[in-house]
Enzyme design. Sequence first.
Site, mmCIF file in Angstrom:
data_model
loop_
_atom_site.group_PDB
_atom_site.id
_atom_site.type_symbol
_atom_site.label_atom_id
_atom_site.label_comp_id
_atom_site.label_asym_id
_atom_site.label_seq_id
_atom_site.Cartn_x
_atom_site.Cartn_y
_atom_site.Cartn_z
ATOM 1 N N HIS A 170 -111.383 -46.579 74.550
ATOM 2 C CA HIS A 170 -110.306 -46.277 73.576
ATOM 3 C C HIS A 170 -110.409 -44.843 73.078
ATOM 4 O O HIS A 170 -109.954 -44.530 71.986
ATOM 5 C CB HIS A 170 -110.347 -47.238 72.379
ATOM 6 C CG HIS A 170 -110.480 -48.678 72.760
ATOM 7 N ND1 HIS A 170 -109.402 -49.527 72.916
ATOM 8 C CD2 HIS A 170 -111.575 -49.431 73.062
ATOM 9 C CE1 HIS A 170 -109.830 -50.735 73.270
ATOM 10 N NE2 HIS A 170 -111.149 -50.697 73.373
ATOM 11 N N SER A 291 -103.509 -16.586 76.558
ATOM 12 C CA SER A 291 -102.209 -16.720 75.910
ATOM 13 C C SER A 291 -101.674 -15.328 75.617
ATOM 14 O O SER A 291 -102.435 -14.427 75.284
ATOM 15 C CB SER A 291 -102.373 -17.516 74.618
ATOM 16 O OG SER A 291 -101.318 -17.210 73.723
ATOM 17 N N LYS A 297 -107.318 -17.579 73.088
ATOM 18 C CA LYS A 297 -107.102 -18.760 73.925
ATOM 19 C C LYS A 297 -107.676 -18.650 75.332
ATOM 20 O O LYS A 297 -107.672 -17.590 75.937
ATOM 21 C CB LYS A 297 -105.597 -19.046 74.053
ATOM 22 C CG LYS A 297 -104.942 -19.593 72.792
ATOM 23 C CD LYS A 297 -105.401 -20.990 72.400
ATOM 24 C CE LYS A 297 -104.838 -22.077 73.283
ATOM 25 N NZ LYS A 297 -103.409 -22.305 73.049
ATOM 26 N N GLU A 304 -104.086 -28.775 83.996
ATOM 27 C CA GLU A 304 -102.799 -29.284 83.498
ATOM 28 C C GLU A 304 -101.790 -29.418 84.646
ATOM 29 O O GLU A 304 -101.037 -30.386 84.719
ATOM 30 C CB GLU A 304 -102.239 -28.335 82.433
ATOM 31 C CG GLU A 304 -103.115 -28.200 81.198
ATOM 32 C CD GLU A 304 -102.682 -27.007 80.349
ATOM 33 O OE1 GLU A 304 -103.400 -25.997 80.343
ATOM 34 O OE2 GLU A 304 -101.617 -27.087 79.712
#
Length: 476
Positions: A170, A291, A297, A304
């Site tokens: 979970h 970024s 970043k 992704e």
Amino acid sequence: MARKNTTARVVKRRSNMMWGGRYKIGPAEIMERINASIGFDRRLYAQDIAGSLAHCDMLVAQGILTAKDGRAIRRGLLKVRDEIESGRFKFSTKLEDIHMNVEARLAELIGPVAGRLHTARSRNDQVALDVRLWVRDTIDRLEPMLRDLQAALIDRAEEYAGTIMPGFTHLQTAQPITFGHHLLAYVEMVGRDRGRLADCRVRLNESPLGAAALAGSPHPIDPRKTAKALGFDRPMANSLDAVSDRDYVVEFIAAASLSAVHLSRLAEEIVIWCSAPFRFIALSDAFTTGSSIMPQKRNPDAAELTRAKTGRIMGAFVALCTVLKGLPLTYQKDMQEDKEPLFDAADSWELGIAAMTGMVRDLKANPVRMRAVAAADYSVATDLADWLVREVGLPFRQAHHVTGTLVAKAAEKGIDLDALSLAEMRAVEPRIDRGVYRVITVEASVKARKGLGGTAPANVARAVKEARRRFLGRSR
Ligand code: ARG
């Protein structure tokens, strides 16, 4: 390409030289555009020419074609292949597809004898053959890439065999595990993915040549010869089936989809692990991007995108099944729409496998951080309950209850379980003794799970060896 509104305009030119005998004029421009597949099926050129070479040899061997004509055709086909590979070949939309582009150029090169190549063959068995060969070639390229991914995972599992991390259910801290054990879970998944590809290859490895348009050929051909020459196990048993099914494409994309789902789950974990709140791993500059606005970043874009490409691959599966599901036997032009989903799924999958392999090799774990998170949130509570079962003889349900009470007590004080004093523990269960402190550390917890398939570092070290033997066919 600029698109003029020419929906109904009939282009004035000669009808198609391959099939235009009964045609007086050429097709409307829109007809030509919707009909043409050369924009994408040019990727089948190598398979198309290999198939034609085998077919030509068989025609000669059967006495259907003279040796002289056979030699001219063979020479011409090799020339065409050379032109395509060196970028000199001019593909034409007017010639619809790869089959007619190759044949038309062959005729330009060797004259009317080129027309004899299509004896006892139709584009229907030709395209079925080409796509089969393409899928087989692709399997033979991707299967070793999946093996490389396993090799990368196994190497890292060996390195991190004893590295403790939190195991989640979970996405809540559940029990301590080892990072090596976690990585080996993916080795098993990829192993099954390889198995599915291998199964698909076995089933697709039959030759459709000889089916011709749909009913077979009246010429004295020998489909066994072409099958053998092209590395197939046998010719297909039924000519109608040979030209009308694309189940091998569906099966390939199904295998790709399932593998992509596995890649996507690993990609998702990488995204989670390298996020700032986790900091379990870091990817190097090679596998992250910055970024344009936030200078701090480091984004795991490759993970992704692998995760996202799964959607394209599964989409291809749905697209192709939808194209096929309503088709009466045998060949229908709808089946030309098998190629773009196939190519896109294969390309996306290939990129995903390569990217994940790169990231697995690139990532650097943060064992200090992993251990700290693994030790937090009472992850060894189950070990305490198991100790009560073993040493005190409590039924597990009761041990669970006692442990829950101790966790609540520790949580109230804001301390770990092993920071509770013996007196505090005995106030809940008087039979607890000092021995309990030996089992409620994360190190003891993972070490104890040494049963088959468990997370103990010694198990992982053994499982790494086993995995190398099972999947890589070597001991190191
Ligand atoms: N380009 C076609 C395809 O991909 C080749 C087969 C065409 N056959 C035909 N009878 N028109 O399906």
